[in-house]
Scaffold this motif. Structure first.
Motif: not given
Length: 146
Positions: A23, A27-28, A31, A42-43, A45-47, A50, A103
């Motif tokens: 991450i 990953h980060y 972004f 996207y944000a 879905d990521h939350q 993950i 986030h």
């Protein structure tokens, strides 16, 4: 010391060590490549996604860290177990007071400054999990070598 608790602590910690480095390094930083039009989805879905991976590992790590406390003296591991608990609390506090709100802000829309805070602030967890990984490895080695 219950060896199963120690092994679960070791395994959950090392799973998170690998994940947090992925991450932090991949990953980060990526972004910023998503694009502002797609970023909100996207944000979100990521939350959501993950959490399916991170939450069971973090809860297992937390529970087994406190589980080790009950038998810490048996192997002379009072200080390492206490240090492990402090590190896991640092991780949880950082997660819920820094990364989760960041986030949340990013889920409302791209914000370059908040993204930079997320990337730089996540080093707290990356370092703490790495230290926990070394600590749990040492504890397993100590128990196995007795």
């Amino acid at each position: 010391m219950n060896n199963l608790i120690l092994l679960l602590n070791f395994a959950s910690t090392w799973a998170m060590v690998g994940l947090i480095w992925l991450i932090q390094v991949v990953h980060y930083p990526l972004f910023s490549q998503v694009g502002s039009a797609e970023f909100t989805k996207y944000a979100h879905d990521h939350q959501r996604l993950i959490t399916y991976i991170v939450l069971p590992l973090m809860v297992t790590e937390l529970a087994t860290s406190f589980g080790l406390w009950s038998s810490r003296a048996q192997y002379g591991l009072e200080l390492p177990v206490a240090a492990g608990i402090v590190l896991v609390l640092v991780i949880w506090l950082s997660t819920f007071f820094l990364q989760v709100p960041q986030h949340g802000t990013l889920a409302a829309g791209w914000d370059a400054a908040v993204h930079q805070q997320l990337v730089s602030g996540n080093w707290i967890r990356t370092i703490a999990w790495s230290a926990r990984g070394l600590l749990t490895g040492w504890m397993v080695w100590r128990v196995l070598s007795q």
